[in-house]
Motif scaffolding. Structure first.
Motif, PDB file in Angstrom:
ATOM      1  N   VAL A   1       0.947  -1.137   0.005  1.00 44.56           N
ATOM      2  CA  VAL A   1      -0.070  -0.004  -0.010  1.00 44.56           C
ATOM      3  C   VAL A   1       0.959   1.189  -0.105  1.00 44.56           C
ATOM      4  O   VAL A   1       0.392   2.221  -0.684  1.00 44.56           O
ATOM      5  N   GLU A   2       1.880   1.299   0.787  1.00 43.59           N
ATOM      6  CA  GLU A   2       2.802   2.398   1.011  1.00 43.59           C
ATOM      7  C   GLU A   2       3.407   2.583  -0.428  1.00 43.59           C
ATOM      8  O   GLU A   2       3.697   3.882  -1.025  1.00 43.59           O
ATOM      9  N   GLU A   3       3.798   1.728  -1.107  1.00 40.80           N
ATOM     10  CA  GLU A   3       4.763   1.810  -2.290  1.00 40.80           C
ATOM     11  C   GLU A   3       3.790   2.204  -3.579  1.00 40.80           C
ATOM     12  O   GLU A   3       4.115   2.888  -4.340  1.00 40.80           O
ATOM     13  N   GLU A   4       2.628   1.424  -3.483  1.00 43.38           N
ATOM     14  CA  GLU A   4       1.777   1.829  -4.917  1.00 43.38           C
ATOM     15  C   GLU A   4       1.185   3.040  -4.684  1.00 43.38           C
ATOM     16  O   GLU A   4       0.464   3.569  -5.825  1.00 43.38           O
ATOM     17  N   CYS A   5       0.926   3.737  -3.586  1.00 43.45           N
ATOM     18  CA  CYS A   5       0.175   5.038  -3.288  1.00 43.45           C
ATOM     19  C   CYS A   5       0.895   6.313  -2.615  1.00 43.45           C
ATOM     20  O   CYS A   5       0.365   7.353  -2.767  1.00 43.45           O
ATOM     21  N   GLY A   6       2.493   5.823  -2.432  1.00 42.57           N
ATOM     22  CA  GLY A   6       2.991   6.861  -1.703  1.00 42.57           C
ATOM     23  C   GLY A   6       2.692   7.369  -0.512  1.00 42.57           C
ATOM     24  O   GLY A   6       2.969   8.755  -0.177  1.00 42.57           O
ATOM     25  N   ILE A   7       2.352   6.608   0.474  1.00 35.23           N
ATOM     26  CA  ILE A   7       1.865   7.161   1.831  1.00 35.23           C
ATOM     27  C   ILE A   7       2.692   6.250   2.853  1.00 35.23           C
ATOM     28  O   ILE A   7       3.365   5.269   2.649  1.00 35.23           O
ATOM     29  N   ALA A   8       2.528   6.659   4.063  1.00 33.78           N
ATOM     30  CA  ALA A   8       3.218   6.004   5.177  1.00 33.78           C
ATOM     31  C   ALA A   8       2.341   6.286   6.418  1.00 33.78           C
ATOM     32  O   ALA A   8       1.114   6.669   6.036  1.00 33.78           O
ATOM     33  N   ASP A   9       2.530   5.575   7.737  1.00 33.03           N
ATOM     34  CA  ASP A   9       1.764   5.615   8.790  1.00 33.03           C
ATOM     35  C   ASP A   9       0.515   4.989   8.725  1.00 33.03           C
ATOM     36  O   ASP A   9      -0.410   5.574   9.205  1.00 33.03           O
ATOM     37  N   LEU A  10       0.399   3.975   8.175  1.00 33.31           N
ATOM     38  CA  LEU A  10      -0.613   3.257   8.220  1.00 33.31           C
ATOM     39  C   LEU A  10      -1.009   2.366   9.534  1.00 33.31           C
ATOM     40  O   LEU A  10      -0.211   2.049  10.137  1.00 33.31           O
TER      41      LEU A  10
END
Length: 205
Positions: free
Chosen positions: A118-127
């Motif tokens: 999820v982090e890699e494909e959408c460019g987010i963190a802190d899930l």
């Protein structure tokens, strides 16, 4: 009943007492010997008029295992991510809406793989991972080999802050938070497995 999708068609595996649809395009076969499974898979492949082939038997685990053994296995993981506004994180790839997911690497825990993808494909963190959601199954062809993909899905949360960056090297052209009012339109243009994830999430409430 477990469903193994082949694009928009499926092979279902069910127990003897499981009531299944008798709608047009559905066919049921009683399996008494798992040695018959490769021929039944071939029959399904060769008969595109069958929308769903339901294999029923006393040992549904053995039937499922026999179907999976007809293909090369791959494990994947992904997430159904929501923000405080009730929006769902979705990606657009190969002209369809999808949920972020990807292959579990060697030695990697499944939940860790789901978060990483999820982090890699959408460019987010802190899930934040709330719970295991479900598994989906589908068969596809890669480099001339037929693969049986098991995808492990997790329910996740994110605060919704920051810009989303689609992973273009994975052919993702868009990543966005989809409002509840717009979700139905996205689900009209997605995969059967993704619809199963959303159904599982609804049942969890």
């Amino acid at each position: 009943m477990k469903k193994i999708y082949f694009n928009d068609r499926f092979i279902g595996v069910a127990g003897l007492n499981h009531d299944v649809s008798t709608a047009e395009g559905m066919e049921q076969i009683l399996v008494t010997d798992c040695k018959d499974i490769p021929n039944l898979v071939k029959y399904f492949d060769d008969t595109p008029s069958i929308a769903g082939l339901i294999l029923k038997g006393a040992d549904k685990k053995a039937i499922f295992k026999a179907v999976r053994a007809c293909f090369s296995a791959i494990e994947a993981a992904g997430g159904l991510v929501e923000n405080p506004r009730g929006e769902v994180l979705m990606i657009y790839r190969f002209d369809r809406w999808d949920l972020p997911k990807g292959k579990v690497e060697r030695g990697e825990e499944v939940e860790e793989a789901a978060v990483r993808e999820v982090e890699e494909e959408c460019g987010i963190a802190d899930l934040t991972v709330d719970a295991r959601l479900c598994k989906t199954y589908h068969v596809y062809t890669m480099y001339g080999k037929r693969m049986f993909k098991t995808t492990h899905w997790y329910r996740m949360r994110h605060d919704g802050s920051g810009a989303l960056t689609p992973q273009t090297e994975e052919a993702i052209t868009d990543a966005r938070w989809v409002a509840p009012a717009d979700l139905a339109a996205c689900l009209e243009n997605t995969y059967q497995t993704i619809r199963e994830v959303f159904r599982s999430a609804e049942e969890g409430f």
